[in-house]
Structures are given as structure tokens and as C-alpha cells.
Enzyme design. Structure first.
Site, PDB file in Angstrom:
ATOM      1  N   HIS A 132     -40.411 -22.282  -1.851  1.00 15.52           N
ATOM      2  CA  HIS A 132     -39.658 -22.550  -0.621  1.00 15.52           C
ATOM      3  C   HIS A 132     -38.521 -23.505  -0.964  1.00 15.52           C
ATOM      4  O   HIS A 132     -38.759 -24.682  -1.209  1.00 15.52           O
ATOM      5  CB  HIS A 132     -40.586 -23.158   0.421  1.00 15.52           C
ATOM      6  CG  HIS A 132     -39.896 -23.489   1.708  1.00 15.52           C
ATOM      7  ND1 HIS A 132     -39.594 -22.523   2.635  1.00 15.52           N
ATOM      8  CD2 HIS A 132     -39.404 -24.657   2.206  1.00 15.52           C
ATOM      9  CE1 HIS A 132     -38.968 -23.085   3.651  1.00 15.52           C
ATOM     10  NE2 HIS A 132     -38.834 -24.386   3.418  1.00 15.52           N
TER      11      HIS A 132
ATOM     12  N   ASP B 285     -35.340 -25.259   0.391  1.00 12.34           N
ATOM     13  CA  ASP B 285     -34.522 -25.567   1.564  1.00 12.34           C
ATOM     14  C   ASP B 285     -33.048 -25.504   1.180  1.00 12.34           C
ATOM     15  O   ASP B 285     -32.630 -26.122   0.202  1.00 12.34           O
ATOM     16  CB  ASP B 285     -34.911 -26.941   2.104  1.00 12.34           C
ATOM     17  CG  ASP B 285     -36.305 -26.917   2.702  1.00 12.34           C
ATOM     18  OD1 ASP B 285     -36.496 -26.245   3.721  1.00 12.34           O
ATOM     19  OD2 ASP B 285     -37.217 -27.534   2.122  1.00 12.34           O
TER      20      ASP B 285
ATOM     21  N   ASP C  29     -41.307 -22.285   7.519  1.00 15.02           N
ATOM     22  CA  ASP C  29     -41.067 -23.717   7.734  1.00 15.02           C
ATOM     23  C   ASP C  29     -40.184 -24.047   8.929  1.00 15.02           C
ATOM     24  O   ASP C  29     -39.925 -25.214   9.186  1.00 15.02           O
ATOM     25  CB  ASP C  29     -40.451 -24.303   6.445  1.00 15.02           C
ATOM     26  CG  ASP C  29     -40.458 -25.818   6.424  1.00 15.02           C
ATOM     27  OD1 ASP C  29     -41.391 -26.398   7.010  1.00 15.02           O
ATOM     28  OD2 ASP C  29     -39.545 -26.406   5.836  1.00 15.02           O
TER      29      ASP C  29
ATOM     30  N   HIS D 136     -32.796 -24.289   8.564  1.00 14.39           N
ATOM     31  CA  HIS D 136     -33.761 -25.053   9.378  1.00 14.39           C
ATOM     32  C   HIS D 136     -33.841 -26.553   9.079  1.00 14.39           C
ATOM     33  O   HIS D 136     -34.717 -27.228   9.639  1.00 14.39           O
ATOM     34  CB  HIS D 136     -35.152 -24.398   9.333  1.00 14.39           C
ATOM     35  CG  HIS D 136     -35.843 -24.443   8.002  1.00 14.39           C
ATOM     36  ND1 HIS D 136     -35.956 -23.340   7.184  1.00 14.39           N
ATOM     37  CD2 HIS D 136     -36.459 -25.445   7.349  1.00 14.39           C
ATOM     38  CE1 HIS D 136     -36.627 -23.674   6.089  1.00 14.39           C
ATOM     39  NE2 HIS D 136     -36.946 -24.952   6.163  1.00 14.39           N
TER      40      HIS D 136
HETATM   41 ZN   LIG Z   1     -38.065 -25.879   4.687  1.00 14.58          ZN
END
Ligand SMILES: [Zn+2]
Length: 1003
Positions: free
Chosen positions: A261, A263, A373, A577
Site C-alpha cells: 500500500h 500512499d 485505506d 486519500h
Molecule cells: Zn493509505
């Protein structure tokens, strides 16, 4: 037998950590290390070619390197020894990592001198392969990313902006040597970790647990602590029969999906994410090359495009593995966006752009939404997902709920229009699993659908800067494929999981409505400029596409398809996000503001150009309206002559100021708050007797953790009403409107509030210009509304959802702060009011006892916050916000007013322009987008939805010659007719409540 559990468990821990793990890599050769620190302390990254040409200085293990955000290049040379029978040769290169927070520290990428990439270096991935007997000549591009989320988290830090981060080195090179990785020791560590973890997860009185305990004890007896390499194989032989025991019938089945994951920006800027993705993908392709059991899923077309552009060699290896089916594009979105605040059309474009990229580059249309997430999932999403060609949805974030435990892990999720999507929440409760026996056991026991089905998914791999799955995780997966007492692990793709899970559980339970996250409620408000930029650019893109399409179809100007696509990509990235929610460091939000400013400037110029072309040479004052509605007539978006109304009358004779336009009468008292908003048509006052509307309120806002993310319920316990004022005045404008201006000071801050009544308007327009210097404080604007109701309507993508405003259940009580797009509406059967806004998302609605019986409802807008982590200066400085209090007997008036405040008409001179397309008939439908087709055919795409939650029947009336209308999905592929019919060239739309329809008009 005596209970020796504790003794054995402690023995295992100590032997593993102090003897076995340190024996995995044995030093067999030295290295020479030199370093070049990129000029200027926190200098920006340079291309490898520039780094190879730089002049390097000798550098020793133990030397410091890396001011925050700086880059240091290490040049490593030496001679690899001959091959070793114990195992492969590897360099161990430790940049100086702490033993916690993998992914949030320094990282490296290893190059050959020809510029090709070998793999990344990460805290749990410290090795570089070496060819025996060959000279070693390597470069490591090391990024000194600072640890921002410390072990003692949420302390304000200046590290999040390069201008304040300081020059002190953060790291010391900890290890640089050639080693042999002893295969038997390495495998023994995995054997013990898996069996030990399994043992500890079993019930204390379980017989298998006791067998494992005795077996592990015997294996440790066999290990010669003075000669671990020489005794590891014998210890493994003791454990082999235990590992050979097969799984129980009915064991929980876990589809383990390799993942990282990453970001797209968060505690690092976007430019670092580009490098993070390159490093992780390098690790992953390296591991895919060496271990054919790995399957890896990566979302976010944006991240693929980054490495395609910035690291083509890494991308080429990725493409090879996509072809081989083990590197799996997933999610179908441009980025893993927020879904609470993203507008309808932008939410659609996340998928249009994402799926478009995956189709173009790989011929793949994703079928799983991958949003582990994001901070809650809007009730408008299922329909968008389905219409973008996806059938399954994955998240796990709802496991973070503060209060209520979500009842399902596998279920059908139903949106506002009734569309259902098969949805799974991984019960492992993380998107960074390490496949430890402890996590596998947690997934199995936590799974809330057991009995009915036994399949779950576990994403595994270190995220962010952690480098993704490791070979150690694959060792665990191999050992738990079929092991007594353990969940059964298969490494496979998301679609392999969803196919099995849906077939096994077709009648899964249904959850209707939003997936509200009972946490991170402050993200609707933090970083106000990012919010405003999003709302503004979403609407400018709508206008630009509408007017550019109109001009193109009329043959007046080219359609700037490439420019629009480029601008959309910028806006879609900012919806990531941690950007739109305001939870990133200062650097990210500074860049977001710059990006929005650039997009706005370019779109304003484009819009002005197309309006000039469309209006032509006439000298009539005309008004371009880009909203779906033109007063009471459902139409779209032509340009019509400007209207006028009777001027507003002002009465200042009493204690109050009274504004009257013949439609409403507004009373503003001596403290500058609204005490009356009387609707002449109904005789009803929006403001309850004795209450004050457009009242600004301050609350202390210091959550227990996650400052930028969270607003905790206790913020309400204290409140300060802003009723003291510095100035109160009334002005009449030439257009007949009246404006009341109020100036107030509080704390270190000041605000100018303006309330404007326009001729003929059934609403009061409000704005606040705040010079905001408060800390850990939330600013709200309260609008008490004299309606007795137990619910309120909040706009979301392509419609609205209704939420209770009472707190009967713990689920209702948890929604004390919620997200709305352009309007919140509360009503009785025949009267109501809306609060509409142009840049606000956070709201709360509460019910209160009225003095004269019954209750009234108070809608509050969350205008500003001031958290201090991760950006210690969050929202300091000037902000402008506008909203309006609207008499809205039904939701249609709220929808209309919500569009109007975000799409003010543009006044130009010229000749009236016919709309490119218009909605006809008695019903109501809203046109959300008018654009030319993505395929460059010149076809016109019109997106329409039913906004009121009613059945409707309308006609779609193109204002140009077309050669046929077809219903398509969001990807603009032909879709089965669902709501659209064509008879004698007449296009009729019969829509269900909130139904979304896209029509392609061929030319
Ligand atoms: Zn995230």
C-alpha cells in the site's frame, strides 16, 4: 506433565533473536564505500547519470548521512568471494534503520553503473544479490526520508516541510559487507517462526499446541549454539514431521495477495512517492523473478504512469510480469481516492481514467475496487463502481471504527440507487500483513461470516516505503498452505479470491447505505484550501467540458481533449486519500494549493475563450448558466439574457436590520446574527423563535490522536458563540441587492461576515472571510431551522443519502460529524430549508427542543480546523467560505441551489446561445457532464442522473444533428438499455431513484 509453556516460549524468543537470526547472514568479504551527498542539503533528486558522474568521498560504516529529504548516493566496490555451498552471496547494506516502522524511514534503490536497476533497499529488505567471484560495482540512491509518525506519535514536527526540516543528518550507515545467506539457518528461522506463532495462537489446553511445544523444544536441543550453521539442518529434521501435518477439514482459507500500500503522498511529498513506487516495484519484480509462487497486486494507474515515465527500465520488467499474470493491476482507479468528498463526475473519472490506462497499456479491465485505506465509503459509490465495469469491492478500513463492530466481512453492499456490489473486508484487519501465524489466526477467528463461508483475503507486504512482500513472507505462505491448526494460505490474485468467495456465498447479507468510518471525521474539514481547490476545480472542469464541447460541435473551436485529460489527472491525484482529506504534511498541501491554482488559471482561460467564441459579436448582456437547471425549467446550460428583479428594501429603524425582497424577510439583530428568515409564500420562518442563525461558534478541538484526521465527540462540551462585533453595516448595491457586513475579532483571529439578499431570491447568501490564527480549534457556522424531523438529506455522488439526526443507537450517535457535498436539507412534509455551500464538506445536524413544543433542527457547517499534526501550521492564515440559507420546501430546491452556488452564471455580451443538450418533459433529471467521447470519435457524451430519489421520465433533447443515441457505461462502452429508449429519434429516459445514465450521441 508439568506446564513448561512459558519456559519454552521464552527460550524460543531468545534463541531466535540472539542466535538464529544473526546467523542467517555470515560475513565473507569487505566492501569499499564512497558517498556523494546531492548538493544543497535537501537538494531534489537527480537522475542516475548525473549521480554517476559526481565526485565521491570515502565513507565508513558509522558515518552520518542524510538531512531530512536529502539524497545521498553510495558507490560500493569490492570483490565477491567464490561461491559458498552454504548459500547465496549477498551484500547486506543497512542504511541505519530503526527496528520499527518499516516504510516510514530511509530507503535505497540499487543501480548497476549502466543505470539499470537491481532492487530496492528497505528496513526489512536489506540485501543485494552478488555474483560469486565477480567484481562488485554498485550505486545506491539513498533517500533520507524522516520518520514523522514517531513511536510517540502525533507530536507537532517541523520535518514535514523541507524549508523547516533542518540540516542535521538523520541516519548512520550501519552495515556494508559481503555475506553468505546460510540457507539452512534461514529456513530454520522460518520453520520455528511459523510453528511458534501457530502454537501461541492455539487454545492453551489444545493437544496440538502441546505437541508443537515439545517439538520446538526438541529442535532447540539439537541446535548447537556455538555452531548454528552446522546444526541447523538437524534441527529442521526434528520440525519436518510437524510441518507435514495437514490442515483440519473446514480450515479457514486465506487468499494471500502480495501488495504494497503506497500512499500517493502523505508523510512525504509526491516526488518521493514516485521513487517509493520505483523501489517497491524493483523489489517485487526481483522477487517475481526468483520465486514463482508470488502474485502481486498493485492499484493506482497514476503510480504505473509515474514509473513508466520516470523509471522505464523498471516499468519494462513490470510489463513482462503483467503479461505473465503475476503482477496484477487492480482497483481500476487513477488513485486510491477519498470517496466521501469527491464529486459525482470526478468519482466517475477516477475509474474512467484508471480503467482507461489499464486497458491501453495492458488490455486489462479491472474487476475489483481496491480501497483498503480510504476513510469511509460513500453511499453513491456502488452504482459508479458497477457502471465502470467493476464487480467487486475491497476495503478493511471500517475495522478502525471507534465504537461499532461491522457485522460482516463478506456482504452485498447496496448504494442509494439500489445497485449492489459484492464486498469483502479482509478479517486480517491490515493491508500490510506479514503472514505471520498470529495474523493468520486472527483472520480466521475474527472472520464474522464463518459457518456460512470460509474464504477471506489477506493483502501482504510492507507498504509505503517498506518495499512490498518479502521472501520471508513467502516462506510463511509455503509452510501454511496445508498445515494442521492453521488457516490454509494460497498466494493468488484478488479476482481468484472474489470468484471463489462469491460462488461460495451468493446469498451473503446486504448492507444498505454508506460505509461510514467511525473515525477520521476531521478529514472533511482539515486543510481548507485543499477542500476549496477540489470543489472549485471539479466545477471548472464541468464548465470547461460543457462549453468546449458546445463550441466544438458547433464548429467554432477544437475540443482540447489532451489538455482536459492532463488537468483531470492533476485534480484526480489531489483526491488521493491523504491529500483531499487534509492528512498530509505541509509540503503536500503547499503543492496541492499550487496545483489547484495552476489548474484554475488554465481552466478559467479556456472557459473565457470558449464563451467568447460561443457568444459571438452581439452586444446583448447574456448569462451563461452551466447548472442543470434554469430557474424552474429543467434545461441545461445555454446562455440566456440576464434577468433583473425588484431592489431589496432595507429597514434599520429598530434594534434590528430588516431586509425584504418581497420573497423573504430577513432580520439581523444588533449582534449581527440572523433572527428571522420569513418565507412570504408559506408564512413560515426558517429560524425558530428566539434562535440565532448564521452564528459562528468556536470549540476546542484536540483529539486523543490523529490530529488532522480526528475530531472527537467531546469537542462539543464547550462552545464559544461569536456575537461580539467590531462593526455592523448595510450597503445597497447597484443591482438592487443589500449586504450586511459584520466584523468580529476573537483570539488572534478576525472575521468579516457578509450576508447578502438578492432581488427575487428565496435565500440568504452568506460568506466569511477569516484571518485564522487559532490552534486546535474548530470554527462552525450554525443554522437552526424550524422543522421537526428525525432525518436530514446530505448530497453525495449522483444523489443524496438520508441520515437520522437523532442518537437512538450507537451507530446513529457515532455520526456526530458527517460529510455532505453541496447541500444539507431538512424538512417537514411541506416546508423545509437547505444549507448549501461552495467549499465545505464537514457538517453536523442536531435536534433541539423548541420553546413552543416539538423540536427544531440545527445544521452546522464545519468551516475551519487547526490541528498541529502532521502539519503544525494547518490552516493558519486567510480563508474565504461561502454558503447560503435557502428556503427549500423540497429537495429539488436544495439540489438547484447547491448547483448555483458552485456554478455562478457568467455574464458576457454577445448573442444568446442554444444549449447543446436539454432535458425536456415534466420530470426532473440533472445533467452532470457534457463532453466529447474519450475515444476521440467526436461523439457527444451526456451523463444524466435522477437527483430527488423519485421515478422520473424525461426526454433528452440534443441541440445538434446526431446520427443515433446509445446507452453506454462510464467507460463509454455500449451498455444494455436500462432507462433509455429511442423512438422516432426521440430519446426518453425513464429513471429509477438516483439512477445514473450515460448517453453517447454519435455524430
Ligand atoms: Zn493509505
Amino acid at each position: 506433565m508439568h506446564d513448561r509453556r512459558s519456559l519454552t516460549e521464552h527460550r524460543i524468543e531468545r534463541v531466535l533473536n540472539e542466535r538464529l537470526k544473526p546467523a542467517v547472514h555470515r560475513r565473507v568479504g569487505a566492501l569499499a564505500v564512497q558517498a556523494w551527498h546531492v548538493e544543497g542539503g535537501q537538494g531534489e533528486p537527480v537522475p542516475p547519470s548525473a549521480a554517476f558522474a559526481a565526485s565521491y568521498q570515502p565513507f565508513a560504516v558509522g558515518d552520518p548521512w542524510g538531512p531530512a529529504w536529502g539524497t545521498t548516493w553510495f558507490h560500493i566496490t569490492g570483490d565477491a568471494p567464490a561461491a559458498d555451498t552454504a548459500g547465496p552471496l549477498e551484500i547486506v547494506f543497512d542504511l541505519g534503520w530503526a527496528d520499527h516502522s518499516p516504510g516510514f524511514q530511509a530507503e535505497g534503490l540499487v543501480y548497476r553503473p549502466d543505470g539499470t536497476v537491481i532492487k530496492g533497499l528497505n528496513p526489512r529488505n536489506v540485501w543485494i544479490p552478488v555474483e560469486p567471484g565477480k567484481p562488485i560495482d554498485l550505486y545506491v540512491e539513498a533517500a533520507a526520508n524522516p520518520l514523522i509518525l514517531e513511536i510517540d506519535p502525533f507530536r507537532p514536527t517541523k520535518l514535514g516541510e523541507k524549508t523547516t526540516a533542518g540540516d542535521a543528518p538523520l541516519y548512520r550507515l550501519a552495515r556494508a559487507e559481503v555475506c553468505v545467506r546460510d540457507t539452512q539457518v534461514w529456513e530454520l528461522v522460518a520453520d520455528i517462526e511459523v510453528l511458534d506463532g501457530l502454537m501461541r495462537s492455539l487454545p492453551e489446553q489444545d493437544g496440538w499446541r502441546m505437541e508443537l511445544q515439545l517439538g520446538l523444544d526438541r529442535a532447540l536441543d539439537v541446535v548447537d549454539l556455538q555452531d548454528v550453521p552446522g546444526s541447523a539442518a538437524a534441527a529442521r529434521e526434528v520440525l519436518a514431521p510437524l510441518l507435514a501435518r495437514t490442515a483440519n477439514q473446514g480450515a479457514h482459507k486465506i487468499s494471500a495477495v502480495g501488495h504494497a500500500h503506497i500512499d500517493s503522498a502523505w508523510l512525504w511529498p509526491v516526488r518521493e512517492t514516485v521513487r517509493k513506487v520505483a523501489r517497491t516495484v524493483s523489489n517485487v519484480t526481483n522477487l517475481l523473478d526468483s520465486d514463482d509462487s508470488l502474485v502481486f497486486a498493485m492499484s493506482s494507474a497514476q503510480q504505473y504512469e509515474w514509473i513508466e515515465r520516470e523509471r522505464p527500465e523498471v516499468f519494462a520488467r513490470l510489463v513482462e510480469h503483467v503479461k505473465g499474470g503475476r503482477f496484477v493491476p487492480t482497483g481500476g482507479m487513477w488513485v486510491e481516492s477519498d470517496t466521501n468528498m469527491v464529486g459525482g463526475e470526478a468519482m466517475a473519472r477516477q475509474f474512467v481514467m484508471g480503467q482507461g490506462y489499464f486497458r491501453e497499456k495492458f488490455g486489462i479491465t479491472c474487476s475489483q475496487v481496491w480501497l483498503p485505506d480510504s476513510f469511509g465509503y460513500s453511499a453513491g459509490l456502488p452504482q459508479i463502481v458497477k457502471q465502470a465495469g467493476l464487480t467487486h469491492f475491497l476495503t478493511q478500513k471500517i475495522s478502525w471504527n471507534q465504537k461499532n463492530v461491522f457485522p460482516h466481512h463478506t456482504f452485498w453492499w447496496e448504494g442509494i440507487d439500489g445497485t449492489r456490489v459484492f464486498t469483502h473486508f479482509p478479517p486480517v484487519d491490515t493491508y500490510n500483513s506479514d503472514l505471520s501465524s498470529r495474523e493468520l489466526a486472527h483472520a480466521a477467528s475474527n472472520f464474522r461470516d464463518k459457518g456460512a463461508t470460509s474464504y477471506s483475503l489477506a493483502p501482504f507486504g510492507w507498504g509505503d516505503g517498506g518495499g512490498g512482500p518479502t521472501r520471508e513472507m513467502l516462506q510463511r505462505a509455503a509452510r501454511t498452505k496445508d498445515l494442521e491448526g492453521s488457516a490454509q494460505v494460497s498466494v493468488e490474485s484478488p479476482s481468484a479470491f472474489f470468484t471463489k468467495a462469491e460462488a461460495d456465498y451468493p446469498d451473503a447479507p446486504v448492507w444498505a447505505g454508506e460505509l461510514y468510518l467511525e473515525l477520521h471525521r476531521g478529514t472533511y474539514t482539515s486543510q481548507a484550501k485543499t477542500k476549496a481547490g477540489n470543489r472549485r476545480t471539479e466545477h471548472l472542469l464541468r464548465e470547461a467540458e460543457l462549453w468546449a464541447a458546445t463550441a466544438a460541435v458547433r464548429g467554432l473551436a477544437d475540443y482540447p481533449a489532451e489538455d482536459l485529460k492532463r488537468l483531470w489527472k492533476v485534480v484526480l491525484l489531489q483526491q488521493f486519500h491523504d491529500i483531499l482529506p487534509g492528512s498530509s504534511i505541509a509540503w503536500v498541501h503547499r503543492e496541492a494549493a499550487d496545483n489547484y491554482a495552476a489548474v484554475e488559471a488554465e481552466l478559467e482561460a479556456l472557459i473565457a475563450d470558449r464563451l467568447a467564441v460561443l457568444a459571438g459579436d452581439g452586444d446583448q448582456p447574456i448569462s451563461f448558466n452551466a447548472t442543470p437547471f434554469d430557474g424552474a425549467v429543467p434545461a441545461l446550460s445555454g446562455a440566456v439574457p440576464q434577468r433583473a428583479g425588484a431592489p431589496v428594501r432595507v429597514d434599520e429603524t429598530g434594534d434590528a436590520i430588516v431586509l425584504d425582497n418581497g420573497v423573504v424577510t430577513v432580520t439581523i439583530d444588533a449582534t449581527g446574527v440572523v433572527t428571522g428568515l420569513l418565507d412570504r409564500a408559506t408564512g413560515r420562518d426558517v429560524v425558530p423563535a428566539g434562535e440565532r442563525a448564521n452564528l459562528l461558534q468556536l470549540h476546542q478541538d484536540f483529539p486523543n490522536m490523529w490530529d488532522a484526521w480526528d475530531i472527537d465527540e467531546f469537542y462539543r462540551n464547550t462552545v464559544r458563540d461569536l456575537t461580539e462585533l467590531d462593526e455592523l453595516k448595510v450597503d445597497l448595491a447597484d443591482n438592487g441587492s443589500a449586504a450586511v457586513t459584520v466584523r468580529r475579532s476573537f483570539g488572534e483571529s478576525s472575521v468579516v461576515q457578509t450576508m447578502v439578499l438578492q432581488p427575487g431570491a428565496r435565500q440568504l447568501d452568506c460568506s466569511v472571510d477569516v484571518d485564522w490564527h487559532e490552534r486546535e480549534t474548530v470554527l462552525k457556522a450554525a443554522v437552526p431551522i424550524d422543522v421537526h424531523t428525525k432525518e436530514a438529506a446530505f448530497e453525495t455522488q449522483f444523489g443524496h443519502l438520508v441520515r437520522p439526526t437523532h442518537t437512538n443507537t450507537s451507530w446513529d450517535a457515532a455520526r456526530f460529524e458527517v460529510c455532505a457535498h453541496r447541500f444539507v436539507h431538512v424538512a417537514e412534509r411541506d416546508f423545509g430549508a437547505a444549507v448549501v455551500n461552495s467549499a465545505t464538506y464537514g457538517h453536523d445536524v442536531t435536534r433541539h427542543e423548541s420553546a413552543d413544543g416539538g423540536t427544531y433542527s440545527t445544521v452546522r457547517l464545519s468551516l475551519l480546523r487547526a490541528p498541529r499534526f502532521p502539519d503544525p501550521e494547518t490552516d493558519q492564515g486567510p480563508h474565504a467560505r461561502s454558503y447560503a440559507i435557502v428556503v427549500a420546501p423540497d429537495v429539488a430546491a436544495a439540489v438547484d441551489a447547491g448547483y448555483r452556488i458552485n456554478l455562478p452564471a457568467r455574464q458576457v455580451t454577445g448573442s444568446p446561445v442554444e444549449p447543446l443538450v436539454r432535458i425536456g418533459g415534466e420530470g426532473t433529471a440533472a445533467i452532470e457532464a457534457v463532453k466529447l467521447a474519450e475515444d476521440g470519435s467526436g461523439d457527444v457524451i451526456v451523463r444524466v442522473y435522477e437527483p430527488l430519489g423519485a421515478r422520473t421520465r424525461v426526454t433528452l433533447e440534443p441541440g445538434f444533428e446526431h446520427t443515433g443515441a446509445r446507452q453506454v457505461n462510464l467507460l463509454e462502452d455500449d451498455a444494455e438499455a436500462d432507462g433509455m429508449s429511442v423512438e422516432d429519434g426521440r430519446i426518453t429516459l425513464s429513471l429509477r431513484p438516483f439512477q445514473l445514465v450515460t448517453v453517447r450521441l454519435a455524430r
